[in-house]
Design a protein around this motif. Structure first.
Motif, PDB file in Angstrom:
ATOM      1  N   SER A  83       1.006  -1.288  -0.088  1.00 49.12           N
ATOM      2  CA  SER A  83      -0.005  -0.030  -0.120  1.00 49.12           C
ATOM      3  C   SER A  83       0.790   1.127   0.106  1.00 49.12           C
ATOM      4  CB  SER A  83      -0.914   0.049   1.260  1.00 49.12           C
ATOM      5  OG  SER A  83      -1.906  -1.014   1.193  1.00 49.12           O
ATOM      6  N   SER A 127      -4.598   1.193   3.280  1.00 45.62           N
ATOM      7  CA  SER A 127      -4.528  -0.007   3.880  1.00 45.62           C
ATOM      8  C   SER A 127      -5.665  -0.910   3.411  1.00 45.62           C
ATOM      9  CB  SER A 127      -4.536  -0.194   5.217  1.00 45.62           C
ATOM     10  OG  SER A 127      -4.436  -1.171   5.893  1.00 45.62           O
ATOM     11  N   ASN A 128      -5.307  -2.104   2.692  1.00 46.01           N
ATOM     12  CA  ASN A 128      -6.513  -2.946   2.297  1.00 46.01           C
ATOM     13  C   ASN A 128      -7.032  -3.477   3.428  1.00 46.01           C
ATOM     14  OD1 ASN A 128      -7.859  -4.517   0.419  1.00 46.01           O
ATOM     15  ND2 ASN A 128      -6.626  -6.576   0.772  1.00 46.01           N
ATOM     16  N   SER A 129      -6.370  -3.784   4.610  1.00 44.90           N
ATOM     17  CA  SER A 129      -7.110  -4.393   5.660  1.00 44.90           C
ATOM     18  C   SER A 129      -7.604  -3.421   6.581  1.00 44.90           C
ATOM     19  CB  SER A 129      -6.063  -5.495   6.529  1.00 44.90           C
ATOM     20  OG  SER A 129      -5.232  -4.502   7.477  1.00 44.90           O
ATOM     21  N   GLU A 131      -6.213  -2.226   9.218  1.00 43.86           N
ATOM     22  CA  GLU A 131      -5.524  -2.661  10.644  1.00 43.86           C
ATOM     23  C   GLU A 131      -4.223  -2.675  10.451  1.00 43.86           C
ATOM     24  OE1 GLU A 131      -7.646  -2.586  12.949  1.00 43.86           O
ATOM     25  OE2 GLU A 131      -9.506  -3.102  12.032  1.00 43.86           O
ATOM     26  N   SER A 153      -9.349   1.527   1.607  1.00 44.38           N
ATOM     27  CA  SER A 153      -9.194   0.413   2.213  1.00 44.38           C
ATOM     28  C   SER A 153     -10.279  -0.450   1.662  1.00 44.38           C
ATOM     29  CB  SER A 153      -9.476   0.638   3.755  1.00 44.38           C
ATOM     30  OG  SER A 153      -9.553  -0.766   4.291  1.00 44.38           O
ATOM     31  N   ASN A 155     -11.639  -2.807   3.499  1.00 41.30           N
ATOM     32  CA  ASN A 155     -12.516  -3.301   4.768  1.00 41.30           C
ATOM     33  C   ASN A 155     -13.360  -1.964   5.298  1.00 41.30           C
ATOM     34  OD1 ASN A 155     -13.479  -4.276   7.226  1.00 41.30           O
ATOM     35  ND2 ASN A 155     -11.223  -4.962   7.946  1.00 41.30           N
ATOM     36  N   SER A 158     -13.262  -1.820   9.207  1.00 37.24           N
ATOM     37  CA  SER A 158     -11.915  -1.636   9.871  1.00 37.24           C
ATOM     38  C   SER A 158     -11.605  -0.347  10.853  1.00 37.24           C
ATOM     39  CB  SER A 158     -10.630  -1.631   8.770  1.00 37.24           C
ATOM     40  OG  SER A 158     -10.807  -0.389   8.179  1.00 37.24           O
ATOM     41  N   HIS A 171     -12.625  -2.443  -1.780  1.00 39.56           N
ATOM     42  CA  HIS A 171     -12.217  -3.972  -1.532  1.00 39.56           C
ATOM     43  C   HIS A 171     -12.554  -4.891  -2.980  1.00 39.56           C
ATOM     44  CE1 HIS A 171     -16.790  -4.264  -2.011  1.00 39.56           C
ATOM     45  NE2 HIS A 171     -16.317  -5.732  -2.260  1.00 39.56           N
ATOM     46  N   SER A 186      -6.161  -5.985  -5.371  1.00 39.09           N
ATOM     47  CA  SER A 186      -6.345  -5.063  -4.214  1.00 39.09           C
ATOM     48  C   SER A 186      -5.314  -3.669  -4.577  1.00 39.09           C
ATOM     49  CB  SER A 186      -6.293  -5.551  -2.775  1.00 39.09           C
ATOM     50  OG  SER A 186      -4.687  -6.219  -2.812  1.00 39.09           O
TER      51      SER A 186
END
Length: 352
Positions: A83, A127-129, A131, A153, A155, A158, A171, A186
């Motif tokens: 990212s 940030s893909n997650s 977190e 992101s 998520n 998140s 997502h 992603s």
């Protein structure tokens, strides 16, 4: 996570590998075509995910654009890992298209780089997650600074997305990696979303090709859009000139002295009446003309192609290509000769 059955080519290659562990080379049923087919699957997956991203864009995207347009400071892009790499590119694209931006590494931010951010800035956090520990660590100080946060992101639920001023949903339903592990679709989606932001902001700001060139003076586009004829033309004594009433012999001597392969021919008022080139000279010799008795007005090419010093050098290139010529006379608004230009000058300026 996608199963191997979702990737038939990968499954085939994996099974062949397991069945032939003792061999030093991986065997496939068709070693020439399997890689291409697998590559096409990857591209198709990523294309589908970007298409899905386009279809679900909503008011959050508009809100993000408005937030950046109202920004009095800079756009600060941050992210870790893959990212972060995408964030570097988004920041560079924003900066080159009229939105001042830079990338801040979130780990370095915790050790002093947060001092680069002010209340007037906007932060884009990737940030893909949603977190990533390094990003979550800087959320409280960002809140205290008062800089609004746009999260990109995958998520929605998140910590990062919930803390953001604006959440942009990036997502994907699956990664292009057969293992479902390596960030592929992603990161492509996040990159495409960043491009969409940059281009939308470009349009909203009325950012022009000339503005783009100012940010890229070292590139070919910058040279094409920033270099004017007056920057590369021959001036003063470097201009080959001869009066129309002078002999062809005098004209040839002037051409030889100035080394441009041409000379401008002036009328009695000092305005450009014609041009005489190497091509005209060859044709004159073929017809057996006496260079001592022939006057320049009799052999010059009347109504020569001209250009003004204020025009772009790339316009001179277009004229030369259109009329299959290699030289131009540069004149002012009153047709007074102020310069001369040939293709070599443009090549030296790297306009061509």
């Amino acid at each position: 996570m996608p199963t191997l059955t979702a990737y038939p080519l990968f499954r085939e290659r994996s099974l062949l590998y397991l069945a032939d562990m003792g061999n030093s080379k991986l065997k496939t049923s068709d070693s020439a075509t399997a890689p291409l087919q697998l590559a096409r699957e990857v591209l198709m997956i990523e294309a589908r995910e970007v298409q899905a991203l386009a279809e679900r864009l909503d008011e959050n995207f508009v809100n993000a654009v408005e937030l950046i347009l109202q920004c009095r400071g800079r756009v600060v892009v941050t992210g870790i890992g893959k990212s972060g790499h995408i964030g570097h590119k988004i920041a560079a694209t924003l900066a080159s298209t009229g939105t001042p931006a830079f990338f801040m590494h979130p780990a370095e931010a915790s050790h002093g780089d947060l001092g680069m951010i002010t209340q007037g800035d906007v932060v884009i956090a990737l940030s893909n997650s949603g977190e990533a520990d390094e990003l979550l660590a800087i959320l409280p100080p960002l809140k205290r600074i008062g800089a609004p946060i746009i999260s990109i992101s995958g998520n929605r639920a998140s910590t990062l997305s919930r803390a953001a001023t604006v959440f942009l949903d990036a997502h994907v339903s699956q990664e292009a990696c057969p293992l479902g592990l390596a960030p592929t679709a992603s990161t492509t989606a996040a990159l495409a979303l960043g491009d969409a932001l940059a281009v939308t902001l470009l349009e909203q700001r009325g950012f022009s090709k000339e503005d783009f060139a100012l940010a890229h003076p070292g590139g070919s586009l910058g040279r094409r859009l920033l270099v004017h004829v007056e920057d590369v033309m021959r001036q003063g004594d470097a201009i080959p000139v001869i009066e129309a009433s002078r002999s062809l012999k005098d004209g040839l001597l002037e051409m030889s002295r100035k080394g441009l392969g041409m000379t401008a021919v002036l009328d009695e008022h000092g305005r450009a009446a014609g041009i005489f080139t190497d091509g005209d000279l060859r044709r004159a010799f073929e017809s057996g003309i006496d260079i001592h008795a022939t006057l320049m007005r009799d052999v010059m090419h009347r109504q020569p192609q001209t250009i003004t010093p204020e025009q772009l050098a790339v316009d001179a290139v277009a004229l030369m290509e259109q009329y299959s010529i290699s030289s131009l006379l540069v004149v002012d608004q009153q047709d007074n000769l102020v310069g001369a230009l040939n293709m070599h000058d443009l090549l030296m300026a790297k306009v061509v």
